[in-house]
Design a protein around this motif. Structure first.
Motif, PDB file in Angstrom:
ATOM      1  N   LEU A  76      -0.612   4.538  -1.289  1.00  0.00           N
ATOM      2  CA  LEU A  76      -1.644   5.207  -0.481  1.00  0.00           C
ATOM      3  C   LEU A  76      -1.046   6.314   0.378  1.00  0.00           C
ATOM      4  O   LEU A  76      -1.734   7.253   0.769  1.00  0.00           O
ATOM      5  N   ASP A 104       0.814  -1.222   0.000  1.00  0.00           N
ATOM      6  CA  ASP A 104       0.000   0.000   0.000  1.00  0.00           C
ATOM      7  C   ASP A 104       0.850   1.276   0.000  1.00  0.00           C
ATOM      8  O   ASP A 104       0.375   2.347   0.374  1.00  0.00           O
ATOM      9  N   PRO A 161      -5.285  -2.197  -2.863  1.00  0.00           N
ATOM     10  CA  PRO A 161      -4.091  -1.354  -2.941  1.00  0.00           C
ATOM     11  C   PRO A 161      -2.870  -2.194  -3.311  1.00  0.00           C
ATOM     12  O   PRO A 161      -2.682  -3.277  -2.780  1.00  0.00           O
TER      13      PRO A 161
END
Ligand SMILES: *[C@@H]1O[C@H](CO)[C@@H](O)[C@H](O)[C@H]1NC(C)=O
Length: 368
Positions: free
Chosen positions: A76, A73, A133
């Motif tokens: 993100l 991730d 993700p």
């Protein structure tokens, strides 16, 4: 009363599997970018060449945590993105286009005109889910120099080999974009169902109003969790037609169908070459003169709730996704989020070789 309600609910559950989509919807993701440029450009491809310079140059849009490696991730947590949806920190990339001078054989990068990404929510029996993700998707074949079966798109695996990439050449007066009778070995293939498009580079100057030469790439929308986020060779497939619905294999996750449109400022070179109906001066950054090796990559950096709200409640059509009724986290109107290039392209205007020293291949390679 109670009995009627219970009956009603039971009937609904039986008649309509709530998971699927009965109508098609779509919305276009737009980007803020510095004129003529992607967010970053250079020999970087964290999917195909993680941790090292990639063989050829790409133009990249999206989240600032892009780099030579992208894992889990990571995106993100990007500080910024040039996606007009703030909670979309994904990266989107394609091989750039270079112009080869017909006078002396040197190369100049063709500036980006603009890029946008269609998010299609196809009709399906499946539930369409946000990308997990870190999901890595590749479409197209970087090594391809031989023609596909036709100039048309072919996105259904049950109908034969996938053909997910095209060039579109908007042009005034609707001329032939490809050599007449071309079999694909010395020039591209016109799309029999769409005169403006085809496989490989067209041979005319694309002079559509505000619409120059365009790379088109569809990405597969079925994700196999058993293969995993990083396994780009086998983690994705295109859905198959199932009585008018596009369904994924059992146990796979149906994610949005992405379609990249990347316009390049090719008219800038129009005065420097003369179309002769057979040859053309553009080349992909990997040295491919045919254009058959066009490809695109994606790594998801979407906040899942934001994308879920868009999947379920947004159908702006060609209008921007930034005009969707619900955009959790808000819209990004101005952040261009320029990303430093780790392996930048040369700054010289004209270069003798393509970045990465990729030799020319395909139609007419060796002569100019
Ligand atoms: C090569 O040709 C281009 C025009 O096609 C020109 O702008 C450039 O200066 C030339 N380079 C050399 C080294 O002659």
């Amino acid at each position: 009363m109670m009995k009627i309600l219970t009956l009603y609910l039971a009937t609904c559950a039986a008649a309509a599997p709530l998971a699927g989509r009965a109508t098609r919807a779509f919305s276009v993701l737009r980007f803020n970018n510095v004129a003529d440029k992607f967010s970053t450009e250079g020999r970087m491809d964290p999917i195909i060449s993680p941790g090292a310079a990639s063989a050829h140059s790409h133009g990249v849009m999206g989240g600032s945590n892009f780099g030579l490696t992208v894992q889990g991730d990571q995106l993100l947590h990007s500080k910024c993105t040039n996606s007009m949806i703030k909670n979309d920190k994904s990266n989107y990339w394609v091989p750039g286009i270079w112009y080869q001078s017909p006078r002396n054989g040197t190369f100049k990068k063709v500036p980006l005109f603009y890029m946008q990404v269609y998010y299609f929510f196809d009709i399906t029996n499946d539930k369409v889910e946000p990308f997990p993700p870190g999901l890595k998707i590749v479409s197209g074949e970087a090594g391809k120099r031989t023609p596909p079966a036709t100039g048309s798109l072919q996105l259904d695996p049950s109908m034969g080999p996938i053909q997910a990439v095209q060039f579109t050449c908007p042009a005034q007066g609707d001329p032939d974009r490809y050599p007449k009778g071309s079999d694909g070995t010395r020039g591209g293939l016109a799309d029999p169902t769409n005169r403006g498009a085809g496989a490989g580079f067209p041979v005319i100057n694309c002079d559509g109003y505000a619409s120059p030469l365009r790379q088109d790439v569809h990405l597969p929308s079925c994700y196999n969790p058993a293969a995993g986020l990083d396994n780009h060779h086998s983690n994705m497939a295109f859905p198959s037609d199932n009585h008018g619905k596009l369904d994924c294999p059992a146990g796979w996750v149906h994610v949005p169908h992405l379609f990249y449109e990347v316009y390049y400022d090719t008219p800038r070179f129009a005065a420097d070459w003369r179309p002769d109906g057979r040859n053309q001066p553009f080349v992909l950054s990997d040295g491919d003169r045919t254009g058959y090796s066009l490809h695109a990559d994606f790594v998801s950096g979407w906040d899942a709730d934001t994308l879920r709200a868009i999947i379920n409640g947004c159908d702006t059509g060609s209008g921007g996704m930034d005009t969707c009724p619900t955009v959790i986290g808000g819209v990004n109107r101005d952040d261009k989020c320029v990303i430093d290039s780790v392996v930048p392209d040369p700054t010289d205007e004209w270069v003798n070789v393509l970045p990465g020293n990729n030799p020319l291949q395909g139609w007419g390679a060796g002569g100019y």
